[in-house]
Structures are given as C-alpha cells and as structure tokens.
Motif scaffolding. Sequence first.
Motif, PDB file in Angstrom:
ATOM      1  N   GLY A 217     -10.780 -16.890   6.688  1.00 36.14           N
ATOM      2  CA  GLY A 217     -11.092 -16.146   8.018  1.00 36.14           C
ATOM      3  C   GLY A 217     -11.724 -14.825   7.484  1.00 36.14           C
ATOM      4  N   PRO A 218     -12.088 -13.972   8.433  1.00 35.45           N
ATOM      5  CA  PRO A 218     -12.736 -12.680   8.231  1.00 35.45           C
ATOM      6  C   PRO A 218     -11.623 -11.865   7.941  1.00 35.45           C
ATOM      7  N   CYS A 219     -11.907 -10.633   7.331  1.00 38.20           N
ATOM      8  CA  CYS A 219     -11.178  -9.671   6.777  1.00 38.20           C
ATOM      9  C   CYS A 219     -11.429  -8.212   7.236  1.00 38.20           C
ATOM     10  N   GLN A 220     -10.684  -7.551   7.913  1.00 37.81           N
ATOM     11  CA  GLN A 220     -11.026  -6.551   8.423  1.00 37.81           C
ATOM     12  C   GLN A 220      -9.716  -5.476   8.640  1.00 37.81           C
ATOM     13  N   VAL A 221      -9.404  -4.706   7.520  1.00 29.55           N
ATOM     14  CA  VAL A 221      -8.163  -3.819   7.794  1.00 29.55           C
ATOM     15  C   VAL A 221      -8.565  -2.017   7.720  1.00 29.55           C
ATOM     16  N   ASN A 222      -8.473  -1.692   8.834  1.00 28.51           N
ATOM     17  CA  ASN A 222      -8.848  -0.427   9.080  1.00 28.51           C
ATOM     18  C   ASN A 222      -7.815   0.401   8.504  1.00 28.51           C
ATOM     19  N   LEU A 223      -8.302   1.695   8.152  1.00 30.66           N
ATOM     20  CA  LEU A 223      -7.332   2.838   7.342  1.00 30.66           C
ATOM     21  C   LEU A 223      -5.970   2.939   8.070  1.00 30.66           C
ATOM     22  N   SER A 224      -5.959   2.892   9.255  1.00 32.68           N
ATOM     23  CA  SER A 224      -4.538   3.151  10.033  1.00 32.68           C
ATOM     24  C   SER A 224      -3.678   1.860   9.707  1.00 32.68           C
ATOM     25  N   GLU A 225      -3.928   0.722   9.393  1.00 30.23           N
ATOM     26  CA  GLU A 225      -3.164  -0.385   8.702  1.00 30.23           C
ATOM     27  C   GLU A 225      -2.875  -0.575   7.474  1.00 30.23           C
ATOM     28  N   MET A 226      -3.733   0.088   6.615  1.00 31.11           N
ATOM     29  CA  MET A 226      -3.737  -0.016   4.951  1.00 31.11           C
ATOM     30  C   MET A 226      -2.310   0.238   4.422  1.00 31.11           C
ATOM     31  N   VAL A 227      -1.994  -0.773   3.653  1.00 33.36           N
ATOM     32  CA  VAL A 227      -0.563  -0.038   2.909  1.00 33.36           C
ATOM     33  C   VAL A 227      -0.679   0.422   1.572  1.00 33.36           C
ATOM     34  N   ASP A 228      -2.137   0.258   0.919  1.00 31.14           N
ATOM     35  CA  ASP A 228      -2.388   0.739  -0.143  1.00 31.14           C
ATOM     36  C   ASP A 228      -2.778   2.149  -0.029  1.00 31.14           C
ATOM     37  N   LEU A 229      -1.707   3.138  -0.346  1.00 30.51           N
ATOM     38  CA  LEU A 229      -2.243   4.735   0.207  1.00 30.51           C
ATOM     39  C   LEU A 229      -3.078   5.324  -0.899  1.00 30.51           C
ATOM     40  N   ALA A 230      -3.551   4.464  -2.184  1.00 25.70           N
ATOM     41  CA  ALA A 230      -4.663   5.053  -2.856  1.00 25.70           C
ATOM     42  C   ALA A 230      -6.038   4.700  -2.170  1.00 25.70           C
ATOM     43  N   ASP A 231      -6.063   3.528  -1.491  1.00 22.62           N
ATOM     44  CA  ASP A 231      -7.337   3.186  -1.081  1.00 22.62           C
ATOM     45  C   ASP A 231      -7.372   4.046   0.128  1.00 22.62           C
ATOM     46  N   VAL A 232      -6.351   4.328   0.905  1.00 22.84           N
ATOM     47  CA  VAL A 232      -6.289   5.431   2.018  1.00 22.84           C
ATOM     48  C   VAL A 232      -6.800   6.800   1.663  1.00 22.84           C
ATOM     49  N   ARG A 233      -6.341   7.384   0.308  1.00 26.79           N
ATOM     50  CA  ARG A 233      -6.844   8.478  -0.073  1.00 26.79           C
ATOM     51  C   ARG A 233      -8.242   8.583  -0.461  1.00 26.79           C
ATOM     52  N   ASP A 234      -8.826   7.404  -0.870  1.00 24.71           N
ATOM     53  CA  ASP A 234     -10.198   7.328  -1.238  1.00 24.71           C
ATOM     54  C   ASP A 234     -10.972   6.979  -0.246  1.00 24.71           C
ATOM     55  N   ASN A 235     -10.234   6.726   1.128  1.00 27.12           N
ATOM     56  CA  ASN A 235     -11.167   6.364   2.383  1.00 27.12           C
ATOM     57  C   ASN A 235     -12.002   5.126   2.041  1.00 27.12           C
ATOM     58  N   SER A 236     -11.202   3.979   1.672  1.00 29.68           N
ATOM     59  CA  SER A 236     -11.877   2.742   1.321  1.00 29.68           C
ATOM     60  C   SER A 236     -11.332   1.671   2.020  1.00 29.68           C
TER      61      SER A 236
ATOM     62  N   VAL B 196       2.343   2.190  -2.308  1.00 27.71           N
ATOM     63  CA  VAL B 196       2.317   1.570  -1.234  1.00 27.71           C
ATOM     64  C   VAL B 196       3.395   1.988  -0.282  1.00 27.71           C
ATOM     65  N   ARG B 197       3.024   1.853   1.244  1.00 30.76           N
ATOM     66  CA  ARG B 197       3.922   2.066   2.269  1.00 30.76           C
ATOM     67  C   ARG B 197       4.664   0.639   2.573  1.00 30.76           C
ATOM     68  N   GLY B 198       6.114   0.838   2.828  1.00 34.99           N
ATOM     69  CA  GLY B 198       6.731  -0.429   3.343  1.00 34.99           C
ATOM     70  C   GLY B 198       5.895  -1.152   4.678  1.00 34.99           C
ATOM     71  N   VAL B 199       6.255  -2.195   5.115  1.00 33.16           N
ATOM     72  CA  VAL B 199       5.542  -2.819   6.313  1.00 33.16           C
ATOM     73  C   VAL B 199       6.772  -3.498   7.056  1.00 33.16           C
ATOM     74  N   LYS B 200       6.414  -3.856   8.035  1.00 36.33           N
ATOM     75  CA  LYS B 200       7.603  -4.488   9.231  1.00 36.33           C
ATOM     76  C   LYS B 200       8.228  -5.903   8.560  1.00 36.33           C
TER      77      LYS B 200
END
Lengths: 187, 187, 187, 187, 187, 187
Positions: free
Chosen positions: D38-57, C183-187
């Motif tokens: 509430g609803p949940c929508q986290v775009n790749l650019s906002e994700m902190v889990d870089l494993a998910d980013v690498r998996d494009n999830s 994980v990357r850090g957040v603000k």
Amino acid sequence: MKKRFTSEIIKYDGTQLGSLWAFRNFGLQGDSIVSFQGPCQVNLSEMVDLADVRDNSPIYSENMLHFIIEHFDLDLEKTIVRQRLLMAIIKDTLQQFTGVALRRSGDDLYHEDKKLSVSIATLTPVSTMIHTGLNILSDNVPVPAVGLADLGLTEQDAPGLGAAICDLYTRECSDIRMARCKVRGVK
Amino acid sequence: MKKRFTSEIIKYDGTQLGSLWAFRNFGLQGDSIVSFQGPCQVNLSEMVDLADVRDNSPIYSENMLHFIIEHFDLDLEKTIVRQRLLMAIIKDTLQQFTGVALRRSGDDLYHEDKKLSVSIATLTPVSTMIHTGLNILSDNVPVPAVGLADLGLTEQDAPGLGAAICDLYTRECSDIRMARCKVRGVK
Amino acid sequence: MKKRFTSEIIKYDGTQLGSLWAFRNFGLQGDSIVSFQGPCQVNLSEMVDLADVRDNSPIYSENMLHFIIEHFDLDLEKTIVRQRLLMAIIKDTLQQFTGVALRRSGDDLYHEDKKLSVSIATLTPVSTMIHTGLNILSDNVPVPAVGLADLGLTEQDAPGLGAAICDLYTRECSDIRMARCKVRGVK
Amino acid sequence: MKKRFTSEIIKYDGTQLGSLWAFRNFGLQGDSIVSFQGPCQVNLSEMVDLADVRDNSPIYSENMLHFIIEHFDLDLEKTIVRQRLLMAIIKDTLQQFTGVALRRSGDDLYHEDKKLSVSIATLTPVSTMIHTGLNILSDNVPVPAVGLADLGLTEQDAPGLGAAICDLYTRECSDIRMARCKVRGVK
Amino acid sequence: MKKRFTSEIIKYDGTQLGSLWAFRNFGLQGDSIVSFQGPCQVNLSEMVDLADVRDNSPIYSENMLHFIIEHFDLDLEKTIVRQRLLMAIIKDTLQQFTGVALRRSGDDLYHEDKKLSVSIATLTPVSTMIHTGLNILSDNVPVPAVGLADLGLTEQDAPGLGAAICDLYTRECSDIRMARCKVRGVK
Amino acid sequence: MKKRFTSEIIKYDGTQLGSLWAFRNFGLQGDSIVSFQGPCQVNLSEMVDLADVRDNSPIYSENMLHFIIEHFDLDLEKTIVRQRLLMAIIKDTLQQFTGVALRRSGDDLYHEDKKLSVSIATLTPVSTMIHTGLNILSDNVPVPAVGLADLGLTEQDAPGLGAAICDLYTRECSDIRMARCKVRGVK
C-alpha cells in the motif's frame, strides 16, 4: 524493611557479603540493614571489587562500624544508587553527631583528604547487597585514613550512630517506595 | 549523559516534564539534565503529584533555578532514588557555594524549616523524568520558603550553580554505571 | 562501549567466557568487545551449550579469530538477539573483505554448507556474554568447515578484520541506544 | 509468534503503529508480524521519530511492501535490536530474490546510496512495535530512493517476498527463544 | 511450554532442582513441567529453603508424585505466584479425582491439618524453578502427613494424575500469556 | 499492601480501572485492594478486553461485589498470574461461605456452567490493575449467569465476604514476598 544494630562483635572478612546473611544469622527476612562493630580484613582473594584487586589494595581496619544491606531484587545499578544515597545519609548523620565537615566522593567519605569509609555493592544469586564500613580507629589502615575517634566519637557512640543510620536508611527506602505510588504518568 | 545550562528564561508550568523535552528543544539525545532559570507556576490540573493535589497545594515561585532530567528506562523507583541523590548533591553544592547549612528531608531541601525546593519524579511512555526547582526568590511562595537570594546568592550566580550541579549529577551517573561493571558476584 | 583488538595469541578454552574477563585482562570497564587470534579447544566438561553436550560435539579449531563481548545487563534473550546481529555484521564485513558470498543461519555462518564459525551467548552472575570464533584454518575442525584462509584471507588480515568488526559492533550498539531515545510513545 | 501476509491494500499513515493492531484487524493474538502492500504517507504530526520531525522529513511513497511487528514486552532497546536483525534478514532475502547487492546502515537499506526502506520502532502502553516499509516504486519519494521495481521485482513478487520475510523473522524469534533455553550460566 | 510424565522412578534429593534438568534428562527445551514418582529425601545441606534449615526440618517421604517446573526468566516473585497457582490447580484436580476436600495455605496443601505436600521455588543462574511433591504414602513423613493413598488413590492413579496436572498447568501458562496480549492500556 | 471494604455504593463503569484510583478516592497509597458493591455497566467503547470487543460482549450486572487491585510494577503477565490466584482465593472463600461447589476456568468462576464473575487485568502508565466483579444478582446479565444470591448469600453478606477476600489476597501477596526472601539460589 528490617533493621538491626547488634552489639555482637563481628570480624568482617567479606563472607558477610553473601545472600541471606541477615536471615541466616538474625532471622531478618526481607530487605534489611544490619549494623555492628568489628575489625575488617578482606584478603585480595575474597574481594569483589576487581578494581581494588587490580590495584592490589587489600582492605584492613582495626575497628569499624559496619552496615550490611540486602535488597531482594537483581538490579545492581539501582542498588549502587541506593549505596550512594546511603553514603549521603551517613555523611549528614555524622556531621550532626560531630559537627565536623565531611565530603562524599562517589561511595567514599573523606575528612580533609583522609578516607573514613570503605563500601562495595554487588549481586548474589537472589539479591543485591551493600557493605559499608566506617573506620572507628584509623591506626594501620593501609591508606591515609580518619576514624570516628578522630572526629570526637568514642566506641560507646557507635551503637547509637549505627542505629540512627539504620533507621534513616530504612525510612528513606520506605519513603521512596511510597513516592513511587503517588504520581500519575505524563506524556 | 548530556548536560546543558541554558540562559534562556523558561516558565515552568509542568509541560516541561514530558518525554524528549531536551531532545525536542535542545537536540540533546539520550539521558540528559538541563538547567535554566524562570518562574514556576503549576496549576492543580497539571500536577503529577496526586498527594499535593489531594492537599490542594499548587506550586508557585517567582523565580527558580530549574533542573529537568530524563532517563530512558522505565523503573520509576530507581529514578526516585536518583532524585534523592540529586537532592543530596544539590545540598552539598549549595553548602559549598554559600557556607549555609541545609537539611535534606526526602526530596525536599530546607533551611531552618523554610522550604528551598520543589521536586517530583514520574514516568513518561518512553522514559522516567525528574523536575527539581530551587527558589531564587522566596516572595509569594505559598509555603514558608527560603530562596537562594536569602542564602547570599544572586541571580548572576545561578548559571554557575546550575552548571556545577549538572556536571556533578552527570559524573555521578557515569560513575555509578562504571561501579556496576567492576564487581564479581558473590554467593 | 569499549573495543580492543589485541595482538596477543590467546588459546580459547571456554574460561574466557567469564564475567569481567576484559576488565581483569585489559582494564576495559563497562560493555566491551575484544578480538584476538588463537587456537580453540573447548572440552565437553567446559561447554555451556548443553545442546552440543547432548550431541557430544566438542569444539576445536587450530586457529580462529575470536570475539569476546560483555554486556552488563541480565537479559540473555536480548544478548542473543545482539549475537545474531553480530553474525550479520560479520557476514557483511567478510563479504566486503573477500567478495565471497556467505550465509547466516541463526548464530552460524556458512560458505557452501561448510561451517565458518562457532558462537554462544550466556549469563554470568553480573552480565551477559557472547563468544564468536571464526576459523582461520579449517584443518582438523570436527565438522565440515571453511576458514578465512579458504576465502582468500591470510593471518595478516586478521587484525584489520577483527578491529573492523569490533568497530562496527560498537557503533551499532551505540546507535541502537540513541535510536531508543528519539521516539515518542504511541497508543 | 503469529505471521500473516494479507493481500488487502492498506494505506500506511502511522495509525497502524498502535497497540493490538494485528489483533483488532486480523485476530492475531500474541507477538506477530503482518505484511501488506500500500501507499505510505505519514505527516509530521503523526510521526514518532522526533529526529525526522526536527529535520522536517515527512515520509511518502506511492507503493510499499510493509511489515508491522508487535512484541508484548516493554523493552524498547531490545525491540530496536530485533529491528536491526529484521533489516539484515530483509537484506539477505532481497539479495537472494534479486541478486542485487544491498547495504544495511542501522535500520536503513540502501542500493548504491539510494534509500530502499523506512523503519521505526516504538513503545505502546502494552507492547513494543516495529514498522518497516520497502519502496516498491521509487517515484516521488522525497529522498534519493530505489524501489523493488528498480531491482527487477514486480508487484506480483511482493506477496511471496512479504511472506518469506514474515516466515524468516518468525523462525528467527522462535530460534532465539530456544537458544536462551539451552545454556548453563558461567562464573 | 513442554510437559512430560515419565514413568521412570526418580529419587528426589534436591539435585533435580537445577537449571536445565528437563533438557539434560529429557531433551525438553524451553519452559517445562515434568512429573514422576519416587522417594524424597533432602538433607539439610541440600535444602534451599533456609527457613526450613533454621527450623531444622529435613524433608522425607517414601513415595511422592513430583513436579519439576522451569521458567526461563529471572523473576523469582513471579514464579512464586505461579507456584501458588499450581498448588490451587493441584487442589482442584485432587478434589475432582478423590472427592475429598483439601485446603491450600500458601504453597502447602492440607487434609484436616495433615500435610499432603512440600514445595519450593528458587532461582538458578539462567531460570526460575519450582519443585512440588505430593505424598503418595504418608508413612515416616517427619510431620503429621497425609498421602494420596489415604485419599483413596493408588500408585496406579499417579501417572494419570501427574499428566492431568502437567496439562492443566501448561494450559494455564499459555492462557495467561494470551490474556496479556488482548488488553489495551488505561490511564 | 493496603486493603479496604467500603460500604459506599459505586457503579462500576470501567473508569475505576485507572491508575491511583484507590489513592485518589480513599487515600490508600501503595499496592492496594478495595472492595465495594454496586451495579456494573461497561460499554464497548470503555472496555479494555479487546477480545470481548471483537465478540461484541458488553458487561452488565445489576449488583456486583467488586474488587479493584493496583500493583505498582509494570509486569502485566505477573499481574495476570496474580489475578488467577485471586480467582482461586475467591472460589475457596465462597465455597467456605456457601458450601456450594464452584469451578475456576482461567479468570472466570462458574457454578454449573453459569458464570459468576467478570475479571480483567491491564496496564496503566504507572502500575498494573485488576478488576473482578461477582454477580450478587443474576437478573439481566447478558450471559447465562449465577449470583451470590443464588448461592444462598444475601446483600448483607457482601461486606463480610468482600473484607475476607481483601484480607486473604493481601496476606497471600505479603507471604509471597517473604517466600522470595528465604531461599538460596541453586546451580
């Protein structure tokens, strides 16, 4: 960080690896490195390295150049990294004094597969400590060993060598602290 | 700890010193050391060593053997001790590969007062990191410099050298961890 | 992290909760979990839980499935969170083995208000440790108790159960370590 | 530790995982857990889990029961152990509310191989934080998923469930702190 | 944080500076401050301040107002900062009770070069602790000393004074914790 | 620890509370305290105290005596204890310079319910920092305020006062460090 080479002959039996030894004996308060000469005999019951205890490897040397270091924090892994760096410093210094090539393997120094040193690092209730001993004489050491005498040094060289190593280690620690205080963080 | 020499040519411009670089680029998760070749140019605005910024000393080298290390703890001083130990490992390895005597002064390596290396350690929000670069060529380096080529190595030697250093550093870190887990405390 | 189920019968009297027990006895160096069967009797003078000492609650069980865990850091609160997670793992594993519903309350497991387990976590000079014992038999336990035998397991099931729990705990610790490194850090 | 279930509907887009979110929005100062729907929508650019980013999830759910936790220390590994314990607490609570068997695998909850939850833990400059979301509806979740509605709960059950989990987590943290303060050290 | 003034007369001989003293004796679990009256006699063999041992300065007072503080973390330097802050709190409180000007020098309080207090902070295996004693009577103290009686207070004032200081220290610690939880990080 | 009173007039706008400010501007490497005079204006968008932001309390003073402190560790709570001790030092020093009674409440100084000071402590990526400002003039401060001028000091006294406080804080930090290195642990 305080440093001291003392000309007092002290037998290292393991009890020197105890908190505040430098303060109790020399009034050195704070992180410190003390060097001295003396025989070394640590019985199994006094050893802190339980791998050596399991291997039934007591420590004995007729005369060593000793270093006792105390750092007043409780991070043993950090002090083991420092211990390895100390061994690298000793190796470089010895090569400069003697011209003889040595090899560092972890916390041990060797000359052609003969062991020059013993070393251990551990925790006290208030600090972490390192002991390193360099054989001056290699007679009766219970493993294949080499001594500073075999490298061409005499007992008369020990004080200069001990003081030089104390000085280099102290400066390295101080320099490391300053290096920590000159960098900005990154992302 | 993960290790990797990558044959990919990468220009080091300072952005590689960022958290999770090895995971983002090579999938290496956890503490890691990655080595590669490439030019080095870090502008003042990107430098993390504010002493160099104050001295107006940008970093430039036409080709270097690089090492990027990440440790997932937040103790910068500890990682600087590791950095010094890395430099000692590099020095010993180079002497073994080339037979040429080198000198370590803090986090710098020298051959006869010519600088062979650059190195820095810093904090990210989630880890500590080290960059070390060894000049392969010494042309156009802005300080008196020496390169691996001057020591008799060729660019073809870089992969083997890089891999050997990654291997030794990884083993040393693992050995340090184990050394922490074999000692009893003392008084 | 090392794991081991040993078929040796060991009486747990509190002295097993001491630094480097797994290294001294089984050569397991580093973080470890060891499981074994044996009776359990801890006298008040040996107890580390001073709440139990204040309540005058000695610990006794004729046969237990034991777990001894050692983590080589000094954060006791962290190891207590690990202990709670271990109890959750044991609960899930037991439910899978027996089909019987259990309840976790802090570091205790219950079946219908009868106590299945004892557990404690504490600091040694060099590490943190956890002991957890699961009653195999519930006879003569000094509080309302249930044993694995009451849940339909036999002593022959203990090795498989112990090994499964060691395996799950080891994997969870390793997985936690890796989760820290993605994980990357957040603000 | 402060706790709060707020009936306010909040869309989770990742920005809630930021330091002092509970203090800025609800005046909750200190360690805290806040729950909301509430609803949940986290775009790749906002994700902190870089494993998910690498998996494009990317993460998406039409309605979730969310938990945002902040602990004011900087030990991410410790907070990941807490996160696993939170998931165990949620699992037990859900089983109690629904009678349906669930499975915890690391920081994920499953019902028959369908994913019920998302969760992540990370560092801020001043604290560590956890986000956990439980699907209420499973429609359009980008992986095989199950929601609380599928387990027999309605949106009207969410406040009670959220408050119960906040209460149990808060009590467990407080209990862990006290457990740290009742044991003597051992050798 | 728990606080308590106990009217029980307790002779301070150094053994009160031991882990979990407040829990063992008063059931106070967690960080705590306890105040009481009683004589003070610490022999050299029991002293934890090795500077006093080196100076051969035993501690003696016929009647003191004592404070025993325990914080369940292992950062001794932090607890020494807390100790200094405690002395500042005591000084301010005493000036308010007596109108007499006092001077703080490190962890000591003076009235016109006469010593009012003794204080020490140290580590236990599970916590850090502070002892502070204020002379009520100054007779037979082995250094130039002043007592609360000399400042116009009587033994009857001790409970109110002790309770007020416990209250102020407890509130300061709680306030410090909250102050840690209201700031964002900076660059 | 480095100390410096600089006669340069610097407007405090919050950007001085940033890592390595003393090193970038004055070459002071390592823990440091710097004092200077200048106006103070911190807009809401720049404030780090989110309690003040929530209360909509911007900071303004026409002339203040400022202190910027940096400690190169990452324990914010510890630095807040240091901040409280700094305020106690400032209070004692001011009373000595002016003979006027002041009151410390947490990190604030008051004279008869009028506020003399502002102060905040926070984390940077590489260190912890403290800012404290003492009103020299009380005109146009947005809360009931008092200034050093109201206590009988002039702007000409500021350098001496600033230097004295820097000196006392530096000595106290050094003394605390030494106090950590003179005690043995207890049970």
